[in-house]
Design an enzyme around this catalytic site. Structure first.
Site, PDB file in Angstrom:
ATOM      1  N   LYS A  85       3.260 -14.624   3.820  1.00  0.00           N
ATOM      2  CA  LYS A  85       3.427 -15.378   2.633  1.00  0.00           C
ATOM      3  C   LYS A  85       4.790 -15.451   2.332  1.00  0.00           C
ATOM      4  O   LYS A  85       5.253 -15.342   1.297  1.00  0.00           O
ATOM      5  CB  LYS A  85       2.426 -14.819   1.413  1.00  0.00           C
ATOM      6  N   TYR A 105       0.917  -1.279  -0.048  1.00  0.00           N
ATOM      7  CA  TYR A 105       0.009   0.180   0.073  1.00  0.00           C
ATOM      8  C   TYR A 105       0.565   1.282  -0.001  1.00  0.00           C
ATOM      9  O   TYR A 105       0.344   2.387  -0.063  1.00  0.00           O
ATOM     10  CB  TYR A 105      -1.176   0.026   0.898  1.00  0.00           C
ATOM     11  N   ASP A 130      -3.288 -17.713   2.227  1.00  0.00           N
ATOM     12  CA  ASP A 130      -4.366 -18.382   1.694  1.00  0.00           C
ATOM     13  C   ASP A 130      -4.746 -19.524   2.446  1.00  0.00           C
ATOM     14  O   ASP A 130      -6.173 -19.545   2.490  1.00  0.00           O
ATOM     15  CB  ASP A 130      -3.862 -18.858   0.385  1.00  0.00           C
ATOM     16  N   ASP A 169      -6.002  -6.026   4.975  1.00  0.00           N
ATOM     17  CA  ASP A 169      -7.382  -5.730   4.203  1.00  0.00           C
ATOM     18  C   ASP A 169      -8.314  -6.590   4.083  1.00  0.00           C
ATOM     19  O   ASP A 169      -9.532  -6.547   4.140  1.00  0.00           O
ATOM     20  CB  ASP A 169      -6.832  -4.666   2.923  1.00  0.00           C
TER      21      ASP A 169
HETATM   22 MG    MG Z   1     -10.550  -2.714   2.925  1.00  0.00          MG
END
Ligand code: MG
Ligand code: NAI
Length: 348
Positions: free
Chosen positions: A183, A131, A217, A241
């Site tokens: 990950k 981000y 995942d 998120d």
């Molecule tokens: Mg969001």
């Protein structure tokens, strides 16, 4: 809207009504907090479209100054206009005040949904990862977007800081376990540094708070198959998120999902949802998410009894009075729901 302003022993806090359903739900929350006797001295400020209308900026200087002064804010959702060169107001706020921790709890409010007794806390890193949006295209031939490149940035310090926050929060709330979600099998550097830092911090809490790890995942699948195996989850920005929306879905959706953005310089409390332009101005919005965010704000300033009282009243109104807004299958308006809460709180 009605905003109470008072004198000395109050806790000054910035209040941003925001856009769309923002003013309606903020009005409901202020009434409920007043009924609770929550001692906030609201400093009303503009943001989003209201800020643009007032002075051409979705995040006016006066609003930033107010948050800097009060270090505490409750905000409605802000619409970021598409196009026009405006950066996301929410991203600007997080960066401006270095609000590194995004706390998103999910707690079953109404029994009888797909999942019962969910009580999860997700802690999302709020400033780093993908981000940071270091992005560019490489044109090839006549295709200006032939190749897209994005660089993520995770720092050891930032990773330590967020994992420490998650463990401290777990200790404070008497939680048992923190799960590091990553990950690192594929993004060996970017999320490896988070995992490495997380494992180091976890050692400091050995014997007090259990720690385990999941690859993101697999974690998504396990959250759906057996969410009760998790307690506190801490993860990097993008994964947080996504997983925070997933856990909101486990407890009935956006109307019930609160969030807190926490940093050393300030804390800003809000709902996870946006300005819901499709239902704005109709009295249909569920104020519960923002009410629960106000509950987190009460916890944050140490008013834990007020917070408990608020959560109990929400439970009674939803499950005994059966006053619910449309998103939870009821017929109550935003105002009806707020009134039912005020009556519960004042024992009427
Ligand atoms: Mg969001
Ligand atoms: P949204 O969250 O506003 O709405 C998604 C759906 O959920 C809509 O159908 C809406 O009616 C419903 N919904 C949302 N909150 C609700 C509530 N309290 N009660 C009942 N139903 C509710 O997401 P959308 O439409 O993608 O975004 C609208 C605007 O909000 C955009 O401009 C976006 O940038 C902004 N936004 C702002 C956020 C913030 O200030 N933190 C967060 C997310 C979006």
């Amino acid at each position: 809207m009605s905003v109470s302003t008072h004198g000395t022993n109050k806790i000054p806090a910035t209040l941003i009504p925001g856009d769309g359903i923002g003013p309606e739900i903020v009005d409901a929350v202020v009434k409920v907090l007043d009924a609770l006797g929550a001692p906030f001295d609201w400093d009303l400020q503009q943001g989003g479209l209201a800020g643009i209308a007032a002075g051409g900026d979705p995040l006016p200087q006066a609003t930033l100054d107010s948050i800097r002064r009060n270090k505490l804010a409750l905000k409605g959702p802000l619409t970021t206009p598409i196009g026009g060169g405006y950066r996301s107001v929410n991203v600007r706020l997080r960066e401006e005040f270095q609000l590194y921790a995004n706390l998103r709890p999910a707690h079953t409010l109404v029994p009888g949904g797909r999942f019962e007794n969910i009580d999860l806390i997700l802690v999302r890193e709020n400033l780093e990862g993908l981000y940071v949006a270091f992005e560019h295209y490489i044109p090839i031939g006549d295709d200006p977007h032939a190749v897209a490149i994005s660089s993520g940035v995770n720092t050891r310090d930032g990773s330590r800081r967020i994992v420490r926050y998650a463990f401290e929060h777990a200790v404070k709330l008497g939680r048992k376990k923190v799960t590091l979600v990553h990950k690192a099998n594929v993004l060996k550097a970017l999320t490896g540094v988070f995992l490495e830092a997380g494992q180091q911090i976890a050692k400091e809490y050995e014997g007090r708070i259990e720690c385990d790890e999941r690859i993101v995942d697999a974690c998504a699948m396990q959250l759906v198959l057996n969410p009760w195996q998790f307690d506190v989850i801490v993860t990097t920005n993008l994964f947080g998120d996504i997983l925070s929306d997933l856990i909101a879905g486990l407890v009935g959706g956006l109307g019930a999902a609160p969030g807190a953005n926490i940093g050393a310089q300030a804390a800003i409390f809000e709902a996870v949802h946006g300005s819901a332009p499709d239902i704005a101005g109709k009295g249909l919005a569920n104020p519960t998410a923002l009410l629960l965010a106000a509950g987190l704000m009460l916890d944050h300033v140490g008013l834990v009894d007020h917070a408990r009282h608020l959560r109990t009243a929400i439970d009674l109104v939803l499950n005994e009075d059966k006053v619910r807004t449309g998103d939870l299958g009821g017929k109550a308006s935003t105002g009806d729901f707020a009134l039912a809460l005020v009556q519960r709180i004042s024992g009427a």
